[in-house]
Design an enzyme around this catalytic site. Structure first.
Site, PDB file in Angstrom:
ATOM      1  N   GLY A 103       0.817  -1.216   0.000  1.00 36.88           N
ATOM      2  CA  GLY A 103       0.000   0.000   0.000  1.00 36.88           C
ATOM      3  C   GLY A 103       0.846   1.258   0.000  1.00 36.88           C
ATOM      4  O   GLY A 103       2.028   1.228  -0.371  1.00 36.88           O
ATOM      5  N   ASP A 128      -8.290  -1.155   1.642  1.00 34.66           N
ATOM      6  CA  ASP A 128      -8.902   0.156   1.891  1.00 34.66           C
ATOM      7  C   ASP A 128      -9.167   0.947   0.605  1.00 34.66           C
ATOM      8  O   ASP A 128      -9.928   1.911   0.627  1.00 34.66           O
ATOM      9  CB  ASP A 128      -7.998   0.991   2.811  1.00 34.66           C
ATOM     10  CG  ASP A 128      -7.945   0.447   4.228  1.00 34.66           C
ATOM     11  OD1 ASP A 128      -8.726  -0.461   4.538  1.00 34.66           O
ATOM     12  OD2 ASP A 128      -7.110   0.930   5.017  1.00 34.66           O
ATOM     13  N   ARG A 163     -33.954  -4.203  16.367  1.00 31.69           N
ATOM     14  CA  ARG A 163     -32.724  -3.614  16.894  1.00 31.69           C
ATOM     15  C   ARG A 163     -32.080  -2.585  15.959  1.00 31.69           C
ATOM     16  O   ARG A 163     -32.293  -2.640  14.751  1.00 31.69           O
ATOM     17  CB  ARG A 163     -31.693  -4.718  17.133  1.00 31.69           C
ATOM     18  CG  ARG A 163     -31.905  -5.428  18.425  1.00 31.69           C
ATOM     19  CD  ARG A 163     -30.939  -6.571  18.603  1.00 31.69           C
ATOM     20  NE  ARG A 163     -31.096  -7.105  19.951  1.00 31.69           N
ATOM     21  CZ  ARG A 163     -30.784  -8.329  20.324  1.00 31.69           C
ATOM     22  NH1 ARG A 163     -30.262  -9.166  19.454  1.00 31.69           N
ATOM     23  NH2 ARG A 163     -30.976  -8.724  21.557  1.00 31.69           N
ATOM     24  N   ARG A 276     -10.108  -9.158   5.585  1.00 34.22           N
ATOM     25  CA  ARG A 276      -8.822  -9.260   4.886  1.00 34.22           C
ATOM     26  C   ARG A 276      -8.435 -10.690   4.561  1.00 34.22           C
ATOM     27  O   ARG A 276      -7.508 -10.930   3.786  1.00 34.22           O
ATOM     28  CB  ARG A 276      -7.738  -8.636   5.769  1.00 34.22           C
ATOM     29  CG  ARG A 276      -7.220  -7.364   5.210  1.00 34.22           C
ATOM     30  CD  ARG A 276      -6.368  -6.570   6.114  1.00 34.22           C
ATOM     31  NE  ARG A 276      -5.320  -7.262   6.812  1.00 34.22           N
ATOM     32  CZ  ARG A 276      -4.513  -6.659   7.683  1.00 34.22           C
ATOM     33  NH1 ARG A 276      -4.655  -5.369   7.925  1.00 34.22           N
ATOM     34  NH2 ARG A 276      -3.582  -7.311   8.303  1.00 34.22           N
TER      35      ARG A 276
HETATM   36  O1  F6P Z   1      -4.877  -2.890   5.215  1.00 34.58           O
HETATM   37  C1  F6P Z   1      -5.298  -1.674   5.779  1.00 34.58           C
HETATM   38  C2  F6P Z   1      -6.014  -1.983   7.034  1.00 34.58           C
HETATM   39  O2  F6P Z   1      -6.914  -2.948   6.665  1.00 34.58           O
HETATM   40  C3  F6P Z   1      -6.721  -0.853   7.773  1.00 34.58           C
HETATM   41  O3  F6P Z   1      -8.008  -0.556   7.346  1.00 34.58           O
HETATM   42  C4  F6P Z   1      -6.670  -1.338   9.187  1.00 34.58           C
HETATM   43  O4  F6P Z   1      -6.797  -0.299  10.099  1.00 34.58           O
HETATM   44  C5  F6P Z   1      -5.335  -1.963   9.245  1.00 34.58           C
HETATM   45  O5  F6P Z   1      -5.109  -2.523   7.975  1.00 34.58           O
HETATM   46  C6  F6P Z   1      -5.183  -2.971  10.345  1.00 34.58           C
HETATM   47  O6  F6P Z   1      -4.029  -3.701  10.135  1.00 34.58           O
HETATM   48  P1  F6P Z   1      -3.239  -4.521  11.254  1.00 34.58           P
HETATM   49  O7  F6P Z   1      -4.234  -4.996  12.247  1.00 34.58           O
HETATM   50  O8  F6P Z   1      -2.594  -5.606  10.481  1.00 34.58           O
HETATM   51  O9  F6P Z   1      -2.259  -3.567  11.854  1.00 34.58           O
END
Ligand code: F6P
Length: 343
Positions: A103, A128, A163, A276
């Site tokens: 990224g 993201d 809810r 993810r």
């Molecule tokens: O990949 C980006 C992201 O998904 C963000 O939206 C999120 O805050 C972050 O990674 C969390 O990543 P990690 O828990 O691996 O630090």
């Protein structure tokens, strides 16, 4: 040529599809070989690498989530201080070019290497979808599909129990996942980091909905959402070792405010890393594959200091400087469009 690749930053579905694509294209189109550094920049600095072969194993990577190379984060200072070691490691391993996949942070690292004479072509990734100058990054479509499925499922249980359901999705700086999953899932309110929210407005919107005879409501919130100044207190939990803000659970906080102000029965669901993990969607597999092919061609044509990007449906090359420095946020007009369906 002898090419190296690595995956860095948070993982995302489609990373393995890029690795497969780079290995196959290098071998089939150019007779080149590929090595992978393990655990992102750390593996490059510590010279931990594996040979990647164009065999059956690599073919099976197309549908596999995560990254077979492992990933990691590294403090900027450590990375920059390690530039000489990185160059030595690449030279000792006879690497002609590097394809880092990552990224905004990773692409900044790639730009630093390119500025220091390392032959680099970057591949943008992130669920993201916030990398600048590219319409989509792979991983985003999968995350949106997972979040939309969650919203779909929450409709029926929310309706059964009358809810208000709050769904917190990822998106630390931008609200693309919240916007798309909220729109696709028919959420009744969407909260994104780009548009500071007013808790009074969200509560009123739900009240209007219930007054009109609806019996439940769904609110999708991006983890990085912020209240308008002076409207709601937020806990500040500081930053982690990489300087990333630690989130305090905005979905839960909005839920508590609802409970304080109304009689609604409120529940919060935090989707977290489920967004993810797992196999990439068809869209992400295709995009990741296209990025891999184009990055490999860019390397063989000596187009270093560039990154691949998707613009108007075509994969193009842009200077790394255009991919970094600014995040691709949700434009106000896109949020206004989603807002037309709130309530
Ligand atoms: O990949 C980006 C992201 O998904 C963000 O939206 C999120 O805050 C972050 O990674 C969390 O990543 P990690 O828990 O691996 O630090």
């Amino acid at each position: 040529m002898r090419i190296a690749t690595l995956t860095s930053g948070g993982d995302c579905p489609g990373l393995n599809a890029v690795i497969r694509s780079v290995v196959r294209t290098s071998s089939a189109e150019y007779g080149s070989t590929v090595v992978g550094y393990e655990d992102g920049w750390v593996g490059l600095l510590e010279d931990r690498r594996v040979q990647l072969y164009d065999d059956e194993g690599i073919d099976r990577l197309l549908i596999r989530g995560g990254t077979i190379l492992g990933t990691g984060r590294m403090k900027t200072e450590v990375f920059k201080e390690g530039i000489d070691r990185i160059k030595e490691n690449l030279a000792d391993a006879n690497i002609d070019a590097l394809i880092p996949i990552g990224g905004e942070g990773t692409l900044k690292g790639a730009k630093f290497l390119a500025d220091n004479g390392v032959p680099v072509v970057g591949v943008p990734k992130t669920i993201d979808n916030d990398v600048n100058n590219t319409d989509y990054t792979f991983g985003f479509d999968t995350a949106v599909a997972v979040a939309t499925d969650a919203v779909d499922r929450l409709h029926t249980t929310a309706e059964s129990h009358n809810r208000v359901m709050i769904v917190e999705v990822m998106g630390r700086h931008v609200g693309w996942i919240a916007l798309h999953s909220g729109m696709a899932g028919g959420a009744h309110y969407i909260v994104i980091p780009e548009e500071p929210f007013d808790i009074n407005e969200i509560v009123k919107s739900m009240e209007r909905r219930f007054q009109m005879g609806e019996k439940y409501g769904i609110i999708v919130v991006a983890e990085g959402a912020k209240p308008k100044d002076g409207t709601m207190e937020l806990e500040d939990r500081g930053t982690d070792v990489f300087g990333h803000k630690i989130f305090a659970g905005i979905g839960e906080m909005i839920g508590k405010e609802f409970t304080r102000r109304t009689d609604y029965d409120v529940r919060t669901t935090v989707l977290g890393h489920i967004q993810r993990g797992g196999t990439p969607t068809a869209f992400d597999r295709v995009l990741a594959t296209r990025y891999g092919v184009h990055a490999t061609r860019a390397v063989h044509e000596g187009d270093f200091g560039s990154a691949v990007a998707l613009q108007s449906g075509e994969v193009v090359r842009i200077p790394l400087s255009e991919a970094v420095g600014q995040l691709k946020t949700v434009p106000p007009g896109r949020y206004r469009t989603a807002k037309a369906l709130f309530g």
